[in-house]
Every structure is written in structure tokens, then in C-alpha cells.
Design a protein around this motif. Structure first.
Motif, PDB file in Angstrom:
ATOM      1  N   ILE A 190      34.328  29.623  99.178  1.00  0.00           N
ATOM      2  CA  ILE A 190      33.511  30.340  98.193  1.00  0.00           C
ATOM      3  C   ILE A 190      32.328  29.475  97.778  1.00  0.00           C
ATOM      4  O   ILE A 190      32.500  28.287  97.444  1.00  0.00           O
ATOM      5  CB  ILE A 190      34.364  30.735  96.967  1.00  0.00           C
ATOM      6  N   PRO A 191      31.108  30.045  97.786  1.00  0.00           N
ATOM      7  CA  PRO A 191      29.903  29.231  97.538  1.00  0.00           C
ATOM      8  C   PRO A 191      29.687  28.926  96.056  1.00  0.00           C
ATOM      9  O   PRO A 191      28.707  29.342  95.443  1.00  0.00           O
ATOM     10  CB  PRO A 191      28.782  30.122  98.097  1.00  0.00           C
ATOM     11  N   LEU A 192      30.637  28.188  95.475  1.00  0.00           N
ATOM     12  CA  LEU A 192      30.518  27.732  94.093  1.00  0.00           C
ATOM     13  C   LEU A 192      30.947  26.277  94.030  1.00  0.00           C
ATOM     14  O   LEU A 192      31.822  25.851  94.806  1.00  0.00           O
ATOM     15  CB  LEU A 192      31.434  28.549  93.169  1.00  0.00           C
ATOM     16  N   PRO A 193      30.385  25.507  93.130  1.00  0.00           N
ATOM     17  CA  PRO A 193      30.867  24.128  92.974  1.00  0.00           C
ATOM     18  C   PRO A 193      32.285  24.122  92.407  1.00  0.00           C
ATOM     19  O   PRO A 193      32.654  25.013  91.635  1.00  0.00           O
ATOM     20  CB  PRO A 193      29.870  23.511  91.974  1.00  0.00           C
ATOM     21  N   LYS A 194      33.079  23.155  92.801  1.00  0.00           N
ATOM     22  CA  LYS A 194      34.449  23.065  92.297  1.00  0.00           C
ATOM     23  C   LYS A 194      34.423  22.314  90.969  1.00  0.00           C
ATOM     24  O   LYS A 194      34.308  21.088  90.926  1.00  0.00           O
ATOM     25  CB  LYS A 194      35.350  22.352  93.308  1.00  0.00           C
ATOM     26  N   LEU A 195      34.522  23.073  89.884  1.00  0.00           N
ATOM     27  CA  LEU A 195      34.470  22.490  88.546  1.00  0.00           C
ATOM     28  C   LEU A 195      35.869  22.234  88.018  1.00  0.00           C
ATOM     29  O   LEU A 195      36.840  22.887  88.435  1.00  0.00           O
ATOM     30  CB  LEU A 195      33.741  23.434  87.582  1.00  0.00           C
ATOM     31  N   GLY A 196      35.970  21.294  87.088  1.00  0.00           N
ATOM     32  CA  GLY A 196      37.243  21.052  86.423  1.00  0.00           C
ATOM     33  C   GLY A 196      37.586  22.213  85.500  1.00  0.00           C
ATOM     34  O   GLY A 196      36.737  23.063  85.196  1.00  0.00           O
ATOM     35  N   PRO A 197      38.829  22.273  85.035  1.00  0.00           N
ATOM     36  CA  PRO A 197      39.259  23.392  84.181  1.00  0.00           C
ATOM     37  C   PRO A 197      38.379  23.583  82.949  1.00  0.00           C
ATOM     38  O   PRO A 197      38.014  24.713  82.608  1.00  0.00           O
ATOM     39  CB  PRO A 197      40.689  23.006  83.783  1.00  0.00           C
ATOM     40  N   LEU A 198      38.011  22.491  82.284  1.00  0.00           N
ATOM     41  CA  LEU A 198      37.206  22.599  81.065  1.00  0.00           C
ATOM     42  C   LEU A 198      35.816  23.126  81.374  1.00  0.00           C
ATOM     43  O   LEU A 198      35.318  24.052  80.701  1.00  0.00           O
ATOM     44  CB  LEU A 198      37.118  21.242  80.373  1.00  0.00           C
ATOM     45  N   HIS A 199      35.188  22.584  82.401  1.00  0.00           N
ATOM     46  CA  HIS A 199      33.815  22.984  82.721  1.00  0.00           C
ATOM     47  C   HIS A 199      33.743  24.435  83.192  1.00  0.00           C
ATOM     48  O   HIS A 199      32.815  25.167  82.852  1.00  0.00           O
ATOM     49  CB  HIS A 199      33.217  22.048  83.781  1.00  0.00           C
ATOM     50  N   GLY A 228      34.973  35.498  99.220  1.00  0.00           N
ATOM     51  CA  GLY A 228      35.649  34.434  99.959  1.00  0.00           C
ATOM     52  C   GLY A 228      35.816  34.776 101.435  1.00  0.00           C
ATOM     53  O   GLY A 228      35.600  33.925 102.315  1.00  0.00           O
ATOM     54  N   TYR A 229      36.179  36.020 101.710  1.00  0.00           N
ATOM     55  CA  TYR A 229      36.361  36.459 103.101  1.00  0.00           C
ATOM     56  C   TYR A 229      35.034  36.390 103.866  1.00  0.00           C
ATOM     57  O   TYR A 229      34.977  35.903 105.012  1.00  0.00           O
ATOM     58  CB  TYR A 229      36.914  37.876 103.105  1.00  0.00           C
ATOM     59  N   CYS A 230      33.970  36.903 103.211  1.00  0.00           N
ATOM     60  CA  CYS A 230      32.653  36.883 103.868  1.00  0.00           C
ATOM     61  C   CYS A 230      32.172  35.456 104.105  1.00  0.00           C
ATOM     62  O   CYS A 230      31.509  35.164 105.112  1.00  0.00           O
ATOM     63  CB  CYS A 230      31.634  37.648 103.026  1.00  0.00           C
ATOM     64  N   SER A 231      32.499  34.555 103.188  1.00  0.00           N
ATOM     65  CA  SER A 231      32.081  33.157 103.339  1.00  0.00           C
ATOM     66  C   SER A 231      32.740  32.516 104.550  1.00  0.00           C
ATOM     67  O   SER A 231      32.183  31.582 105.154  1.00  0.00           O
ATOM     68  CB  SER A 231      32.441  32.364 102.076  1.00  0.00           C
ATOM     69  N   CYS A 232      33.939  32.999 104.889  1.00  0.00           N
ATOM     70  CA  CYS A 232      34.637  32.447 106.061  1.00  0.00           C
ATOM     71  C   CYS A 232      34.047  32.948 107.376  1.00  0.00           C
ATOM     72  O   CYS A 232      34.162  32.273 108.409  1.00  0.00           O
ATOM     73  CB  CYS A 232      36.123  32.821 106.015  1.00  0.00           C
ATOM     74  N   HIS A 233      33.450  34.135 107.339  1.00  0.00           N
ATOM     75  CA  HIS A 233      33.037  34.773 108.589  1.00  0.00           C
ATOM     76  C   HIS A 233      31.530  34.951 108.723  1.00  0.00           C
ATOM     77  O   HIS A 233      31.047  35.269 109.810  1.00  0.00           O
ATOM     78  CB  HIS A 233      33.714  36.142 108.725  1.00  0.00           C
ATOM     79  N   TRP A 234      30.786  34.786 107.656  1.00  0.00           N
ATOM     80  CA  TRP A 234      29.336  34.932 107.707  1.00  0.00           C
ATOM     81  C   TRP A 234      28.682  33.610 107.333  1.00  0.00           C
ATOM     82  O   TRP A 234      29.349  32.660 106.930  1.00  0.00           O
ATOM     83  CB  TRP A 234      28.859  36.029 106.741  1.00  0.00           C
ATOM     84  N   LYS A 235      27.378  33.593 107.433  1.00  0.00           N
ATOM     85  CA  LYS A 235      26.649  32.378 107.058  1.00  0.00           C
ATOM     86  C   LYS A 235      26.750  32.171 105.550  1.00  0.00           C
ATOM     87  O   LYS A 235      26.431  33.057 104.757  1.00  0.00           O
ATOM     88  CB  LYS A 235      25.187  32.492 107.471  1.00  0.00           C
ATOM     89  N   LYS A 236      27.187  30.951 105.204  1.00  0.00           N
ATOM     90  CA  LYS A 236      27.521  30.690 103.807  1.00  0.00           C
ATOM     91  C   LYS A 236      26.310  30.806 102.892  1.00  0.00           C
ATOM     92  O   LYS A 236      26.428  31.284 101.764  1.00  0.00           O
ATOM     93  CB  LYS A 236      28.158  29.309 103.678  1.00  0.00           C
ATOM     94  N   HIS A 237      25.131  30.398 103.350  1.00  0.00           N
ATOM     95  CA  HIS A 237      23.971  30.425 102.470  1.00  0.00           C
ATOM     96  C   HIS A 237      23.568  31.866 102.126  1.00  0.00           C
ATOM     97  O   HIS A 237      23.074  32.150 101.038  1.00  0.00           O
ATOM     98  CB  HIS A 237      22.794  29.655 103.087  1.00  0.00           C
ATOM     99  N   LYS A 238      23.814  32.801 103.079  1.00  0.00           N
ATOM    100  CA  LYS A 238      23.494  34.206 102.797  1.00  0.00           C
ATOM    101  C   LYS A 238      24.474  34.791 101.787  1.00  0.00           C
ATOM    102  O   LYS A 238      24.092  35.536 100.879  1.00  0.00           O
ATOM    103  CB  LYS A 238      23.519  35.025 104.087  1.00  0.00           C
ATOM    104  N   VAL A 239      25.745  34.438 101.951  1.00  0.00           N
ATOM    105  CA  VAL A 239      26.757  34.905 100.990  1.00  0.00           C
ATOM    106  C   VAL A 239      26.481  34.316  99.612  1.00  0.00           C
ATOM    107  O   VAL A 239      26.602  35.001  98.590  1.00  0.00           O
ATOM    108  CB  VAL A 239      28.175  34.531 101.468  1.00  0.00           C
ATOM    109  N   CYS A 240      26.086  33.048  99.590  1.00  0.00           N
ATOM    110  CA  CYS A 240      25.764  32.388  98.316  1.00  0.00           C
ATOM    111  C   CYS A 240      24.599  33.091  97.627  1.00  0.00           C
ATOM    112  O   CYS A 240      24.651  33.369  96.422  1.00  0.00           O
ATOM    113  CB  CYS A 240      25.426  30.920  98.574  1.00  0.00           C
TER     114      CYS A 240
END
Length: 722
Positions: free
Chosen positions: A12-21, A412-424
Motif C-alpha cells: 500500500i502506497p503509504l508510509p508505515k507510521l507508528g500507532p500514535l502518528h 492494496g491489491y492494485c498496488s501488487c499488480h499495477w505500477k505503484k506510483h499510479k496507484v499512489c
């Protein structure tokens, strides 16, 4: 319970943030979407649920909230809406106490805060539904899907369909219900954190208690039991218990939770309603009144497809979808029949993937997405009972969580099968559009003018939209423009009695009496128990000098509304015009008994008794009135006139002066005080008040003649002294 991390989460095209953030970001997104509604007005249903609801007043016994419905009407009344939400009303009452009155800013701020909290808690809900219940060695719950749960919560926080629930204060019921729905689910999950074949009865009953609290906020809260049951079957039974233990847990669930609470809850709900379910009209929900069962089913499914479209494309939003906004499908050739078919094709596709996919994570996510989408919507589906609306955006508040979960999986599914920057780019665009649309829509909810006007382009065939635009214009003094919208409302819905009544009132004030009489007569013919229309018809007939008909109209109004002080007041005016003084006094006395602060009725009694020479009785009535209305300058003025005629000059002077303290710019009060001084012999004071009266109103009747008479008297006195 051992579950694998969803493989698609880290794509998934998101940064992995901690629970608080992640929680802070979600709360911030929820806040910026709806914060511009914080200083909005009370709008639409807020008038009945808050402004006119006596249960909010600290002087009303607190026990009343347990006896009355959401709108302040007694639940046993036939006119009650039967919406039993005492805890929501209690929060309104607390808002009222903290603000020291009806100040909307506190009400709005609490709604926005609740949405922020609910959006944050959605991270935990989604984390469990996607990744399951997993704990480390210290018993701390792990989030195996941090990106997916975060993204789904962001979609939920920013969804524009939530605007009615957040920006409309009566949406507090949906917010509180959703909050305790979440807590009930999370507490239920906590019951199974002990590991294999262990569960806590205490946590399960705590979940049931929170479900009951959710129900006392809004009836939809009971659906959390369905979600808990689905979780129990799909997650707990499958992963924590062996085949031989499954039915033991199943029996426990349905015997203690579903069977006990649903049965007792529904029984209690029925007893609370007293007279049975609420009665709705055809304009509220036309599909439910269709004689053909097939037509009902087709139109119900069409309504479902429109609700789905609001989740997919929340651009066309409206405060009300009744009264012709959604015309019925009456023929198989109606092209709109495609939409229910398309909806069921999509749902069947999702169900197939949820049941038959080889990927267990995919099955779990899609299944829970469908559970959250469908189960909270069931009370609004017309399947179990008739509801009082066609579409209501507020009922999608909880169901949208299921949609957001499915949407996050799709990303998430599209990110696995398509170009990530387009999904983002697509994901960020969707989020930004939703945030912008939510902010725009919450701006519409800031005032009735913008809210009602925004609906004209969405539902141009909705008579209620035109009615509300007209009413808002009339309330702001623009009656000419209001007439146009009232006429359109009546054209769209020829039996719209409230539009007829309001239009008749405006025409009455414009002296277009014949058309006003025709409209009001039609209104009472369509709805014979419409008391307000009967009273207004009586006023028009009185103006047309149709006195017998006017009297009968007033009596009909009182017949259908026993406690109707304004009607008694108007009936008294009719009797006064007919010189039926005793009947007039009795009518006005009834008005003041029903409404002790009815100033006009008190004042008219004093004036009538004064005009008929009953000065002593007029004095008693005037003083009785001032005990209830000590600052009413009109009653002071009338009583001062009575006292002056009895030559009680000093007492009369006091009431005149007190009246002028309250309202110093009343020419007639200065003029009559001048007459009093004139009679009393205080000529200089008389001269001063005559001049003040003439300065305020040069054409005041009799004042100029009295002033000229006084001037001659003063000149004569000067000559005598000279």
C-alpha cells in the motif's frame, strides 16, 4: 490465534507510521474535513430535536428523557416518531447546561470531536478485521496490517457521506451509536485475547452492555451483535477452537448474547413504544406503499443501489430524498432497473471472492467488509419494518466502514499488480477530493439557506426542498420570493398541506384573501385534522366577513388541538368584532390559562373591559397580567389608561413612565401620558409629552388637537397672570 500478515499490506502506497502518528494523522484528516461547521447554525431537524425540545431545558425533569422520544414527544402519543434515544438527548441537555442556553457552537464542536475519535478507533477495528487478534508474549495486541488499517481509517475519516451526521447536530445519534458500536466490538474481541480455548465471560457481558448503550443512542446499535457474531464464527471459532469445541462456543454466543439481548431488547423497545410502531405516509417512503409486491422489491433494490452510489460517488448529496426526489420504478421498461441488477452483480462478485478465493487474507478482509457494509444497514432496508425515508445519508455512517475496508483492500491489491506510483497518485487524489468535498458539504450545513439551496440542483423534483427554501426565505422576510417556491412545492405535490398553509398565510398578509381561502380550504379538506390550517382559514374568513364560517373554522382547530392558545385568541377577536363581549373574554381567558404569558390575550381583555366601562375589572386583569409579564409595556400602557379614567393619577403615571422606560419611542404612550397630566393639571409636563408624541408621530390621532387645546389654556393662564 495465529494469523499471517496480509501480503498486500506492505504494498500500500503509504508510509508505515507508528500507532500514535497514524492516529494523529487520522484525527487531523477528520478534523479538517468538518471543522468549518463548528460555528454553524441550528439547521433543518435541529429545530425540532433541539430548539423546540423541552427535554433540553434544565427546568424539565430529567426523567422525561426516558419517557419521551428523540423529538420530545411522549412515546405513548400516536404522533410520536418512536425514536427512543435518551442518551443522545442527555448529551444535548449537557451541551445546553454547559453553554448556558442554545448556543450551537458547543453542539457542533462535540460532533466534530466524536467523529475524530470514531475515525481513530476505526484503525483498531480495521486492524482486527484484516489481521486478526494477535498478541505478543506480553499480551499486547499486534497490528499485522498497519498500512491497510490506516488507509481504511483515512477513507472513513474523509468520506463526504458523513457530513449530515457530523455537521448536522441531530447526527449526534449516529455518532454516539457508532462510538459504542465500536467499543462493543473491541471489548468483545478483548474477551478472546487469552489464547486457545479461553474467553472471558466478563468482557462478553461488557460488550453486551455497550451494545445496550449504543441502542439507547440510536436503534441501529443492536446491529453490533451481528458483527460480533460474524467475528465469532469467522475468526474465533475457526482459529481458537477445535471442531468439537465450535458448537460449544456457538451455543454460548447465541444463547447468551443474541437470544437473550435481542429478545429482551425488542420486547423492551415494543413496551416503550406503547401504541405500536410509528405511522409513516406515502410521501415519506412511497415504495413501501406500492400495492404490487414485485414493485416494492424492485424499488427497494433501486434504493439500495442509490445508497451504494452515494458511497462510491458522494457528489450528489441532499438533506432530504423524499417527496418525488426518487420517482418509483413502475415498469420493466424503466432504464433505471439496470442499477439494482448492476448492484447485485457487484455484490455477488464480492461474495464469490469472499467465499471461494484461495487467499485466506483476501477471504477474511472481503467477508468482514461485506459484514460491516450490510449488517448496520439492515434496520434501514425496509426488510423488517417500514422506515420513514427513501434515502438517508446518516444511516450510511456505519455501513461506510465496510465500504472503506473493501476500498483499502482494492488499493492494496492494485498496488501488487499495477505500477505503484499510479496507484499512489490515484489514492492521494481520491483522498484529497473526499476531503475537499467534505469541507464543501459541511459548509452547506452551516446555515439553512445554503443547505436548502444546495438541494435544488440535486433533487429539483422534491417538493420538500422547495418548501424549505420558501420557508427559509419567508423567515428572513423575503415573502415575494417565498411565494414562488411554495407554489412550486404545491405544483410538484398537490396534496402538500404544509406548503398550502404557509402560502395561504403569505397571501393573507398580502390581502389576497380569496386565493388564501381556497388554498387553506383545500388543505383542511386533504387533512381534516390540520389544526393550524383551520385556524388560518378562520382568520381569512374573518377578514372576508364570513363570520359564521370563521367561528366554525376556529372551533374545528380547537377540536383537533385542544391546547391551542393562539386559536382561542383569534376566536376572541372574532367575538369582539361581533360585540359578543362575554364570549370574547372567555376565549381570551382560555388563551391565558393555556399560555400564561400570552401578552395579546391579556391586553385585549384589559382593553375590552375598558371600552365596555368595566374599569375595576380591567384594573384587576391588568395587574394580574403584570404579575406574570412584569416588563410588558403594552399591558402597562392599557392599565395606565384604565387607572387614569378612574382618576388614580399617581398610579397611572407610574405605569406610563415604566412603559416608557422599556420603550421610550411610543408616540401613543407619550400622548396618553400628556392627556393624563392635562387632566391632572400638570400642564407643563403635559406640554412636554405632547411635543414628544408629535415629534415621534406628527399624525398621531387627537394629539395635535389636544396639544392646541393645551396651548390655548396655557396662553389664557399667562394672560390671567399678566
Amino acid at each position: 490465534m495465529v494469523l499471517s500478515e496480509p501480503y498486500w499490506d506492505h504494498h500500500i502506497p503509504l508510509p508505515k507510521l507508528g500507532p500514535l502518528h497514524s492516529r494523529l494523522v487520522t484525527a487531523f484528516v477528520a478534523l479538517i474535513c468538518f471543522i468549518n461547521s463548528y460555528n454553524g447554525d441550528f439547521v433543518f431537524d435541529d429545530s425540532e430535536a433541539i430548539i423546540n425540545n423541552k427535554d433540553l431545558n434544565p427546568d424539565t425533569p430529567l426523567s422525561n428523557i426516558w419517557k419521551n422520544d428523540f423529538w420530545g414527544s411522549n412515546l405513548s402519543s400516536n404522533s410520536s416518531h418512536k425514536s427512543y434515544r435518551p442518551l443522545t438527548v442527555l448529551t444535548f441537555r449537557i451541551n445546553y447546561l454547559l453553554a448556558g442556553g442554545l448556543h450551537p457552537i458547543g453542539f457542533h464542536m462535540l460532533n466534530v470531536a466524536l467523529h475524530c475519535v470514531i475515525s481513530v478507533l476505526m484503525i483498531d477495528v480495521f486492524a482486527i478485521l484484516i489481521g486478526g487478534l494477535v498478541h505478543d508474549g506480553r499480551g499486547v495486541k499486534l497490528n499485522l496490517s498497519p498500512k491497510a488499517s490506516f488507509l481504511a481509517a483515512l477513507f472513513f475519516a474523509a468520506h463526504p457521506v458523513h457530513t449530515e451526521s457530523v455537521a448536522g447536530i441531530v447526527g449526534r445519534a449516529d455518532l454516539l451509536c457508532a462510538l459504542f458500536f465500536q467499543l462493543s466490538f473491541l471489548v468483545y474481541c478483548k474477551a478472546f485475547q487469552g489464547g486457545d480455548k479461553k474467553f472471558s465471560v466478563l468482557w462478553i457481558f461488557s460488550s453486551i452492555l455497550l451494545c445496550a448503550v449504543a441502542m439507547l443512542c440510536k436503534e441501529q446499535g443492536i446491529t453490533v451483535l451481528g458483527v460480533n457474531a460474524a467475528f465469532d464464527i469467522l475468526m474465533v471459532c475457526c482459529h481458537s477452537f477445535g471442531p468439537n469445541d465450535l458448537w460449544i462456543n456457538f451455543y454460548f454466543l447465541f444463547s447468551t448474547q443474541i437470544g437473550g439481548l435481542v429478545s429482551s431488547g425488542l420486547l423492551m423497545r415494543w413496551r416503550i413504544m406503547g401504541t405500536g410502531p410509528p405511522s409513516f405516509t406515502e410521501v415519506d417512503n412511497p415504495a413501501s406503499f406500492a400495492e404490487n409486491v414485485i414493485l416494492r422489491i424492485v424499488n427497494y433494490n433501486y434504493y439500495y443501489s442509490l445508497n451504494a452510489w452515494l458511497l462510491l460517488c458522494p457528489w450528489w448529496l441532499c438533506f432530504d430524498w423524499s417527496m418525488g426526489c426518487v420517482p418509483l420504478i413502475k415498469s420493466a421498461t424503466d432504464w433505471r432497473i439496470v442499477w439494482p441488477l448492476l448492484l447485485w452483480c457487484c455484490l455477488m462478485g464480492l461474495v464469490y471472492q469472499a467465499l471461494c478465493s484461495q487467499d485466506s487474507n483476501k477471504r477474511r478482509t472481503l467477508t468482514f467488509g461485506l459484514v460491516l457494509l450490510v449488517i448496520p444497514f439492515l434496520p434501514a432496508s425496509n426488510l423488517f419494518f417500514r422506515v420513514g425515508f427513501v434515502i438517508a445519508e446518516r444511516v450510511l455512517y456505519l455501513s461506510s466502514a465496510g465500504y472503506c475496508l473493501i476500498l483499502a483492500y482494492t488499493v492494496g491489491y492494485c498496488s501488487c499488480h499495477w505500477k505503484k506510483h499510479k496507484v499512489c497518485a490515484a489514492t492521494l487524489t481520491l483522498l484529497c477530493v473526499n476531503v475537499a468535498r467534505s469541507a464543501q458539504r459541511s459548509q452547506h450545513w452551516r446555515s439553512e439557506q445554503s443547505l436548502f439551496t444546495s438541494a435544488l440542483s440535486v433533487c429539483p423534483l422534491n417538493a420538500k426542498v422547495h418548501y424549505n427554501v420558501g420557508k427559509n426565505l419567508a423567515d428572513r422576510g423575503n415573502q415575494s420570493a417565498a411565494v414562488k417556491y411554495y407554489r412550486e412545492a404545491v405544483r410538484l405535490h398537490p396534496k402538500y398541506v404544509h406548503a398550502m398553509n404557509n402560502l395561504g398565510n403569505i397571501l393573507k398578509e398580502r390581502n389576497e384573501l380569496e386565493e388564501a381561502e381556497e388554498l387553506l380550504s383545500s388543505a383542511v379538506h386533504i387533512q381534516p385534522d390540520f389544526a393550524a390550517a383551520w385556524m388560518n382559514l378562520g382568520i381569512v374568513q374573518n377578514s372576508l366577513k364570513k363570520f359564521d364560517k370563521a367561528e366554525q373554522s376556529y372551533l374545528n382547530a380547537i377540536k383537533f388541538r385542544k391546547k391551542y392558545p393562539d386559536c382561542y385568541y383569534n376566536l376572541g377577536r372574532l367575538y369582539a368584532d361581533l360585540n359578543r363581549s362575554i364570549d370574547a373574554l372567555n376565549a381570551w381567558r382560555n388563551a391565558t390559562m393555556l399560555k400564561p404569558d400570552h401578552s395579546l390575550a391579556w391586553n385585549n381583555m384589559v382593553i375590552l373591559l375598558d371600552n365596555t366601562g368595566n374599569l375595576a375589572q380591567a384594573e384587576l386583569i391588568g395587574k394580574e397580567a403584570l404579575k406574570i409579564l412584569p416588563k410588558d409595556h403594552t399591558i402597562m400602557f392599557s392599565l395606565a389608561n384604565v387607572l387614569g379614567k378612574q382618576k388614580k393619577y399617581k398610579e397611572s403615571e407610574g405605569f406610563f413612565l415604566n412603559a416608557l422606560k422599556i420603550n421610550p419611542n411610543v408616540a401613543s404612550c407619550h400622548g396618553n401620558l400628556a392627556v393624563l397630566y392635562h387632566r391632572w393639571g400638570k400642564l407643563d409636563l403635559a406640554k412636554r409629552h405632547y411635543e414628544l408624541s408629535l415629534r415621534l408621530d406628527p399624525n398621531a390621532p387627537g394629539t395635535k388637537e389636544n396639544y392646541n387645546m393645551l396651548k390655548r389654556k396655557l396662553e389664557q393662564r399667562q394672560r390671567t397672570v399678566g
